[in-house]
Each structure stands twice: as structure tokens, then as C-alpha cells.
Write an enzyme that holds these catalytic residues in place. Structure first.
Site, PDB file in Angstrom:
ATOM      1  N   SER A 117      43.752  64.136 -19.504  1.00  0.00           N
ATOM      2  CA  SER A 117      42.322  63.842 -19.596  1.00  0.00           C
ATOM      3  C   SER A 117      42.120  62.339 -19.753  1.00  0.00           C
ATOM      4  O   SER A 117      42.570  61.740 -20.733  1.00  0.00           O
ATOM      5  CB  SER A 117      41.708  64.564 -20.792  1.00  0.00           C
ATOM      6  OG  SER A 117      40.415  64.031 -21.027  1.00  0.00           O
TER       7      SER A 117
ATOM      8  N   HIS B 133      41.866  65.070 -15.152  1.00  0.00           N
ATOM      9  CA  HIS B 133      40.703  65.722 -15.751  1.00  0.00           C
ATOM     10  C   HIS B 133      39.741  64.625 -16.198  1.00  0.00           C
ATOM     11  O   HIS B 133      40.112  63.745 -16.984  1.00  0.00           O
ATOM     12  CB  HIS B 133      41.171  66.572 -16.934  1.00  0.00           C
ATOM     13  CG  HIS B 133      40.094  67.339 -17.629  1.00  0.00           C
ATOM     14  ND1 HIS B 133      39.618  68.561 -17.177  1.00  0.00           N
ATOM     15  CD2 HIS B 133      39.414  67.082 -18.774  1.00  0.00           C
ATOM     16  CE1 HIS B 133      38.696  69.010 -18.015  1.00  0.00           C
ATOM     17  NE2 HIS B 133      38.548  68.135 -18.988  1.00  0.00           N
TER      18      HIS B 133
ATOM     19  N   ASP C 170      36.149  63.805 -18.005  1.00  0.00           N
ATOM     20  CA  ASP C 170      35.158  64.380 -18.921  1.00  0.00           C
ATOM     21  C   ASP C 170      33.853  63.613 -18.856  1.00  0.00           C
ATOM     22  O   ASP C 170      33.796  62.434 -19.226  1.00  0.00           O
ATOM     23  CB  ASP C 170      35.698  64.317 -20.356  1.00  0.00           C
ATOM     24  CG  ASP C 170      36.792  65.324 -20.592  1.00  0.00           C
ATOM     25  OD1 ASP C 170      36.526  66.533 -20.421  1.00  0.00           O
ATOM     26  OD2 ASP C 170      37.917  64.913 -20.937  1.00  0.00           O
TER      27      ASP C 170
ATOM     28  N   MET D 234      29.993  63.262 -20.188  1.00  0.00           N
ATOM     29  CA  MET D 234      29.181  63.637 -21.357  1.00  0.00           C
ATOM     30  C   MET D 234      27.834  62.927 -21.325  1.00  0.00           C
ATOM     31  O   MET D 234      27.772  61.747 -20.968  1.00  0.00           O
ATOM     32  CB  MET D 234      29.921  63.237 -22.642  1.00  0.00           C
ATOM     33  CG  MET D 234      31.308  63.844 -22.753  1.00  0.00           C
ATOM     34  SD  MET D 234      32.098  63.330 -24.281  1.00  0.00           S
ATOM     35  CE  MET D 234      33.697  64.095 -24.089  1.00  0.00           C
TER      36      MET D 234
ATOM     37  N   HIS E 246      34.808  67.770 -15.411  1.00  0.00           N
ATOM     38  CA  HIS E 246      34.277  68.656 -16.451  1.00  0.00           C
ATOM     39  C   HIS E 246      32.925  68.109 -16.892  1.00  0.00           C
ATOM     40  O   HIS E 246      32.859  67.086 -17.567  1.00  0.00           O
ATOM     41  CB  HIS E 246      35.299  68.665 -17.602  1.00  0.00           C
ATOM     42  CG  HIS E 246      34.896  69.478 -18.788  1.00  0.00           C
ATOM     43  ND1 HIS E 246      35.585  69.423 -19.979  1.00  0.00           N
ATOM     44  CD2 HIS E 246      33.889  70.374 -18.980  1.00  0.00           C
ATOM     45  CE1 HIS E 246      35.032  70.254 -20.840  1.00  0.00           C
ATOM     46  NE2 HIS E 246      33.997  70.830 -20.272  1.00  0.00           N
TER      47      HIS E 246
ATOM     48  N   MET F 293      29.968  68.080 -19.138  1.00  0.00           N
ATOM     49  CA  MET F 293      29.394  68.491 -20.432  1.00  0.00           C
ATOM     50  C   MET F 293      27.971  67.939 -20.466  1.00  0.00           C
ATOM     51  O   MET F 293      27.674  66.954 -21.157  1.00  0.00           O
ATOM     52  CB  MET F 293      30.259  67.957 -21.581  1.00  0.00           C
ATOM     53  CG  MET F 293      31.556  68.740 -21.732  1.00  0.00           C
ATOM     54  SD  MET F 293      32.799  67.879 -22.693  1.00  0.00           S
ATOM     55  CE  MET F 293      33.554  66.901 -21.412  1.00  0.00           C
TER      56      MET F 293
ATOM     57  N   MET G 259      37.287  76.184 -23.903  1.00  0.00           N
ATOM     58  CA  MET G 259      37.372  75.012 -24.788  1.00  0.00           C
ATOM     59  C   MET G 259      38.055  75.431 -26.086  1.00  0.00           C
ATOM     60  O   MET G 259      37.642  76.405 -26.718  1.00  0.00           O
ATOM     61  CB  MET G 259      35.982  74.465 -25.116  1.00  0.00           C
ATOM     62  CG  MET G 259      35.263  73.739 -23.992  1.00  0.00           C
ATOM     63  SD  MET G 259      36.149  72.330 -23.293  1.00  0.00           S
ATOM     64  CE  MET G 259      36.470  71.314 -24.738  1.00  0.00           C
TER      65      MET G 259
ATOM     66  N   GLY H 211      37.836  63.436 -27.838  1.00  0.00           N
ATOM     67  CA  GLY H 211      39.261  63.696 -27.761  1.00  0.00           C
ATOM     68  C   GLY H 211      39.873  63.624 -29.154  1.00  0.00           C
ATOM     69  O   GLY H 211      39.217  63.226 -30.124  1.00  0.00           O
ATOM     70  N   GLY H 212      41.120  64.025 -29.253  1.00  0.00           N
ATOM     71  CA  GLY H 212      41.871  63.851 -30.494  1.00  0.00           C
ATOM     72  C   GLY H 212      41.548  64.823 -31.600  1.00  0.00           C
ATOM     73  O   GLY H 212      41.939  64.606 -32.744  1.00  0.00           O
TER      74      GLY H 212
ATOM     75  N   ASP I 182      41.440  73.412 -22.957  1.00  0.00           N
ATOM     76  CA  ASP I 182      41.092  71.998 -23.083  1.00  0.00           C
ATOM     77  C   ASP I 182      40.718  71.722 -24.530  1.00  0.00           C
ATOM     78  O   ASP I 182      39.764  72.293 -25.048  1.00  0.00           O
ATOM     79  CB  ASP I 182      39.903  71.711 -22.151  1.00  0.00           C
ATOM     80  CG  ASP I 182      39.463  70.265 -22.171  1.00  0.00           C
ATOM     81  OD1 ASP I 182      40.161  69.416 -22.758  1.00  0.00           O
ATOM     82  OD2 ASP I 182      38.394  69.979 -21.587  1.00  0.00           O
TER      83      ASP I 182
HETATM   84  C1  DX5 Z   1      36.661  67.210 -25.150  1.00  0.00           C
HETATM   85  C2  DX5 Z   1      37.107  67.064 -23.720  1.00  0.00           C
HETATM   86  C3  DX5 Z   1      38.581  67.086 -23.565  1.00  0.00           C
HETATM   87  C4  DX5 Z   1      39.292  65.988 -24.293  1.00  0.00           C
HETATM   88  C5  DX5 Z   1      40.621  66.539 -24.731  1.00  0.00           C
HETATM   89  O1  DX5 Z   1      35.292  67.279 -25.204  1.00  0.00           O
HETATM   90  O2  DX5 Z   1      36.569  68.092 -22.901  1.00  0.00           O
HETATM   91  O3  DX5 Z   1      38.974  67.118 -22.196  1.00  0.00           O
HETATM   92  O4  DX5 Z   1      39.495  64.838 -23.534  1.00  0.00           O
HETATM   93  O5  DX5 Z   1      41.246  65.606 -25.526  1.00  0.00           O
HETATM   94  P1  DX5 Z   1      42.463  65.976 -26.470  1.00  0.00           P
HETATM   95  O6  DX5 Z   1      43.552  66.547 -25.590  1.00  0.00           O
HETATM   96  O7  DX5 Z   1      42.810  64.682 -27.105  1.00  0.00           O
HETATM   97  O8  DX5 Z   1      41.963  67.011 -27.439  1.00  0.00           O
HETATM   98 ZN    ZN Z   2      37.435  68.281 -20.803  1.00  0.00          ZN
END
Ligand code: DX5
Ligand code: ZN
Length: 227
Positions: free
Chosen positions: A14, A39, A41, A43, A73, A75, A144, A151-152, A178
Site C-alpha cells: 500500500s 494498492h 488508498d 481518502m 481503493h 474510501m 477491512m 496506515g500502521g 487490508d
Molecule cells: C487503511 C488503508 C490501508 C492501509 C494499510 O485505511 O486502506 O490500505 O494503507 O496500512 P497498514 O498495512 O500499515 O495497516
Molecule cells: Zn486500502
């Protein structure tokens, strides 16, 4: 390669976890790791409490790594407004959330009509049954395993039974996870029935991303039982 072998195990870094000061190099690093796809993301600070990036970063990915599959993806509260811009920028799969403010019976076929793969995503608190009405108009389901937005975060193990429920309902569906995925949590998800694995911080923090992708693929392939 992508979508042709039927429930093959795939690993997707990602880009959210990349060093944004060297984005082009980070995209090349992800491609040369041997991962299956990137991937991305997106937002909107409304569907989730964060902003990330838009179609320009998808277009950058296409420019610097044209052969590296782009998995987008969304969101977004209104993903329906943004399907064409992301398609023009080079998205090859578009994922929209079942919780979004649009009719998935309309929007999933629209994604396919744009020549892309259509996927549904569902949040941790959403029951598996919410996606059942759409399984015959989508190519992939994303479960999800964290609350989307950042992330993290830590993997939410309570999501595992939903993976199994979707696998039972649609035995040949590609099921992606994810959020909080590493070699340990990836194995849990694979055992429950997931075959595609998004990992952000776990992969981008590695000095040798290629070894981490290979290890994740090896562990998840061993754990995934074809139905
Ligand atoms: C979260 C995203 C993920 C994110 C995952 O909202 O959809 O794709 O980047 O990050 P990690 O693997 O660090 O949880
Ligand atoms: Zn994602």
C-alpha cells in the site's frame, strides 16, 4: 497474470506507507519487490477522517511503472463521482465501499463498463451479509481488518469470521484483506479464506522489500486452503 489464475495468493504493497518525498522511487521499489500490484488508498476526509491523494498519484504510478497493476481503493462517501477520473488516470481495479452513499447495483457494473475490475470493500463493523447481494456483479471483496483512514494500525481479529462467511457464500471469490497485515496476521486471514493481502507499513519499512514480499507470499500460500 492478474485475475487469470483463480484465487492465487497475491501481495499488494500500500503506497500510503511510502516515503512521499521519493514517491516515484518508492513505486519502483514496490514493483521490483516482486509484488503483484500496487494498492492506492484514496481518502476524502469525509468517509474517513483523513485525506490522502488523488488521480495524479495513480497517473504517476502508471508513468513510472506502467506494467505494475494499479489497484485503487476508494474510501469516499461518493465514489460514483470519481470513477471516470480514476479510470482515466490508470486504475485497473476500483474498490468501492458497501457503506458509501451510492447504489452498488449501478456503480459496480459501471466500473466494469469502464473496462476495469470491480470490487466491494466493507468496514470492520459491517456484517458479511451486507455484500452478499452484490457478489455476482463484483470481481473481488475487500475485508477491512482495521478501521479505514490510517496506515500502521493493529489488525482486528474479530474480522476473521467474516472472511470465512464470504468464502462459504462464494467459494471462488477473490477475497482481499487490508489493514495491519504482516506475516503473522496474513496467515490468520489466509486460514480464514483470504487470498489477497494488502500490506503498507510492514512492507515499506523493510530495507529489503523483496524478501518480505516473498516471505509473506510463502506463509500465506501455505496457510490458504482452496475450498
Ligand atoms: C487503511 C488503508 C490501508 C492501509 C494499510 O485505511 O486502506 O490500505 O494503507 O496500512 P497498514 O498495512 O500499515 O495497516
Ligand atoms: Zn486500502
Amino acid at each position: 497474470m492478474w485475475y487469470t489464475s483463480g484465487m492465487d495468493v497475491q501481495i499488494l504493497p500500500s503506497l500510503l506507507a511510502a516515503d512521499f518525498g521519493s514517491l516515484a522511487d518508492e513505486i519502483r521499489r514496490a514493483e521490483s519487490s516482486g509484488a503483484d500490484a500496487l494498492h492506492l488508498d484514496i481518502m476524502d476526509a469525509h468517509f474517513v477522517p483523513n485525506l490522502s491523494f488523488g488521480p495524479d498519484v495513480v497517473a504517476l504510478s502508471r508513468r513510472v511503472a506502467p506494467a505494475f497493476f494499479r489497484h485503487v481503493h476508494l474510501m469516499l462517501t461518493r465514489p460514483d463521482i470519481y470513477l471516470e477520473p480514476f479510470a482515466r488516470a490508470g486504475a485497473q481495479t476500483i474498490q468501492i465501499h458497501v457503506e458509501a452513499d451510492c447504489d452498488l447495483h449501478v456503480e459496480l457494473p459501471r466500473i466494469r463498463a469502464l473496462g476495469l475490475h470491480a470490487a466491494i470493500a466493507l468496514n470492520p463493523e459491517t456484517p458479511a451479509e451486507a455484500v452478499f447481494p452484490y457478489l455476482d456483479v463484483c470481481d473481488e471483496v475487500l475485508v477491512m481488518t482495521v478501521h479505514p483512514g490510517y496506515g500502521g494500525q493493529s489488525f482486528i481479529a474479530d474480522c476473521l469470521p467474516k472472511i470465512a462467511a464470504i468464502r462459504r457464500q462464494s467459494p471462488s471469490m477473490d477475497i482481499m484483506v487490508d489493514g495491519g497485515i504482516n506475516a503473522e496476521t496474513g496467515v490468520l486471514a489466509a486460514k480464514a479464506g483470504a487470498n489477497r493481502f494488502v500490506a503498507g507499513s510492514h512492507l515499506f519499512k523493510q530495507a529489503d522489500m523483496g524478501s518480505a514480499v516473498a516471505a509473506l507470499r510463502r506463509e500465506c500460500t501455505a496457510a490458504f486452503q482452496r475450498p
